[in-house]
Enzyme design. Sequence first.
Site, PDB file in Angstrom:
ATOM      1  N   ASP A  87     -19.497 -30.112 -30.660  1.00  0.00           N
ATOM      2  CA  ASP A  87     -19.391 -30.875 -31.702  1.00  0.00           C
ATOM      3  C   ASP A  87     -18.309 -31.967 -31.262  1.00  0.00           C
ATOM      4  O   ASP A  87     -17.250 -31.898 -31.351  1.00  0.00           O
ATOM      5  CB  ASP A  87     -18.650 -30.065 -32.917  1.00  0.00           C
ATOM      6  CG  ASP A  87     -18.455 -30.743 -34.253  1.00  0.00           C
ATOM      7  OD1 ASP A  87     -18.552 -32.082 -34.239  1.00  0.00           O
ATOM      8  OD2 ASP A  87     -18.524 -30.197 -34.978  1.00  0.00           O
ATOM      9  N   GLU A 180      -6.901 -26.388 -34.826  1.00  0.00           N
ATOM     10  CA  GLU A 180      -8.230 -26.657 -35.267  1.00  0.00           C
ATOM     11  C   GLU A 180      -8.807 -25.574 -36.078  1.00  0.00           C
ATOM     12  O   GLU A 180      -9.436 -24.628 -35.664  1.00  0.00           O
ATOM     13  CB  GLU A 180      -9.314 -26.992 -34.393  1.00  0.00           C
ATOM     14  CG  GLU A 180     -10.452 -27.777 -34.812  1.00  0.00           C
ATOM     15  CD  GLU A 180     -11.313 -27.106 -35.588  1.00  0.00           C
ATOM     16  OE1 GLU A 180     -11.291 -26.571 -36.901  1.00  0.00           O
ATOM     17  OE2 GLU A 180     -12.491 -26.517 -35.136  1.00  0.00           O
ATOM     18  N   GLU A 189     -12.369 -18.506 -44.301  1.00  0.00           N
ATOM     19  CA  GLU A 189     -11.710 -18.063 -43.232  1.00  0.00           C
ATOM     20  C   GLU A 189     -10.142 -17.952 -43.243  1.00  0.00           C
ATOM     21  O   GLU A 189      -9.470 -17.258 -42.580  1.00  0.00           O
ATOM     22  CB  GLU A 189     -12.165 -18.328 -41.763  1.00  0.00           C
ATOM     23  CG  GLU A 189     -13.577 -17.631 -41.421  1.00  0.00           C
ATOM     24  CD  GLU A 189     -13.935 -17.659 -40.040  1.00  0.00           C
ATOM     25  OE1 GLU A 189     -13.207 -17.131 -39.332  1.00  0.00           O
ATOM     26  OE2 GLU A 189     -14.870 -18.051 -39.657  1.00  0.00           O
ATOM     27  N   HIS A 329     -20.742 -29.404 -36.894  1.00  0.00           N
ATOM     28  CA  HIS A 329     -21.147 -27.903 -36.936  1.00  0.00           C
ATOM     29  C   HIS A 329     -20.745 -27.365 -38.326  1.00  0.00           C
ATOM     30  O   HIS A 329     -20.955 -26.467 -38.767  1.00  0.00           O
ATOM     31  CB  HIS A 329     -20.300 -27.404 -35.770  1.00  0.00           C
ATOM     32  CG  HIS A 329     -19.111 -26.914 -36.249  1.00  0.00           C
ATOM     33  ND1 HIS A 329     -17.974 -27.727 -35.987  1.00  0.00           N
ATOM     34  CD2 HIS A 329     -18.594 -25.678 -36.502  1.00  0.00           C
ATOM     35  CE1 HIS A 329     -16.903 -27.071 -35.817  1.00  0.00           C
ATOM     36  NE2 HIS A 329     -17.175 -26.041 -36.418  1.00  0.00           N
TER      37      HIS A 329
END
Length: 389
Positions: A87, A180, A189, A329
Amino acid sequence: MTKKNNNNNEEEEEFVSFGHNLNTKIRFEDADEDETAQGSAEAATAQDEPMCDAADITTDAADDTTSADYYFDSYSHFGIHEEMLKDVVRTKTYQNVIYQNKFLIKDKVVLDVGAGTGILSLFCAKAGAKHVYAVECSQMADMAKEIVKANGFSDVITVLKGKIEEIELPTPKVDVIISEWMGYFLLFENMLDSVLYARNKWLVDGGIVLPDKASLFLTAIEDSEYKEDKIEFWNSVYGFDMSCIKKKAMMEPLVDTVDQKQIVTDSRLLKTMDISKMSSGDASFTAPFKLVAQRNDYIHALVAYFDVSFTMCHKLLGFSTGPKSRATHWKQTVMYLEDVLTICEGETITGSMSVSYNKKNPRDVDIKLSYSLDGQHSKISRTQHYKMR
Ligand code: SAH
């Protein structure tokens, strides 16, 4: 960061793949996005439960890893890292931030939260960091160690295998935290909590967090074909009524690319998070919105996406995951509406969105969406609940 079990298959991808526009301009293109409709932060619901269960996996040899391990810890497999590294919107932005702003990194002690393959640590080492601590809880930490060695950075980068919440850092303070951590719909998440934990514990006064801003946006789209395929499909499957699944399908936001031609309204900012200052509870919020139709059309779904920015750079750097920007993504997050809204140019959908971590499983995100349209052809007011899982 990315999600473990992406339920989109190739076929679906093909269905909407025209969303991959080749526009290379990736930054903040939506001029009308800066209008704030920010709501008040609600009480914290997220708990300190990291998403990575790798600490339970004690085997060192990658070859011993079984499919059961991957089920609980998908970041141990290289495939997910390949997707993230490829990505380029994501990875190049981090590279530009570091290489074009060496003054942020040079001679600094850096902590890379969730280092994966170690890519961000390598960028920092190359930019002259004094030392980089690369913390990674999955089996990929072993690969990161090898990668660091193979590239001659063993003196500068220390890879620590373990959860950020559990490791001992061999230094009392760090100058820079890089991570990230962004998931689908920004918050899926719940890795943001791990970054905030690290910031609170180790960031020196006046230290920086990269990135330091993340914003969530909302817009509305026409999506009859895809709603038909994904939702109405369950009404009659080979002649059988499976509409009980339709209710479930409606509740799960769909992660996919949206073609900018589908956008019917303007975009509104729901929430900006300041990663250097916010508390964990600020990730749960209620924000009002007002979306104005830019043409006569039908609306089938609301779409959420996020931007991140690195405001400490000499020149502002960042990227958008919006439908008008180059695809990443993360794609976009589509929430289908029970009703099809017949909207006229200039008419307004008003409403509010509440976002919170699920109490039972803090990695899941609960979304409550209230919307109303008092238009010429549609008069509708409704509340829907969604769950990212
Ligand atoms: N920094 C890498 C990987 C990003 S994906 C890159 O930019 O390519 C996020 C990574 O964080 C995953 O490898 C995941 O295993 C790790 N991670 C998530 N939560 C963590 C935690 N609490 N402690 C340590 N690592 C974590």
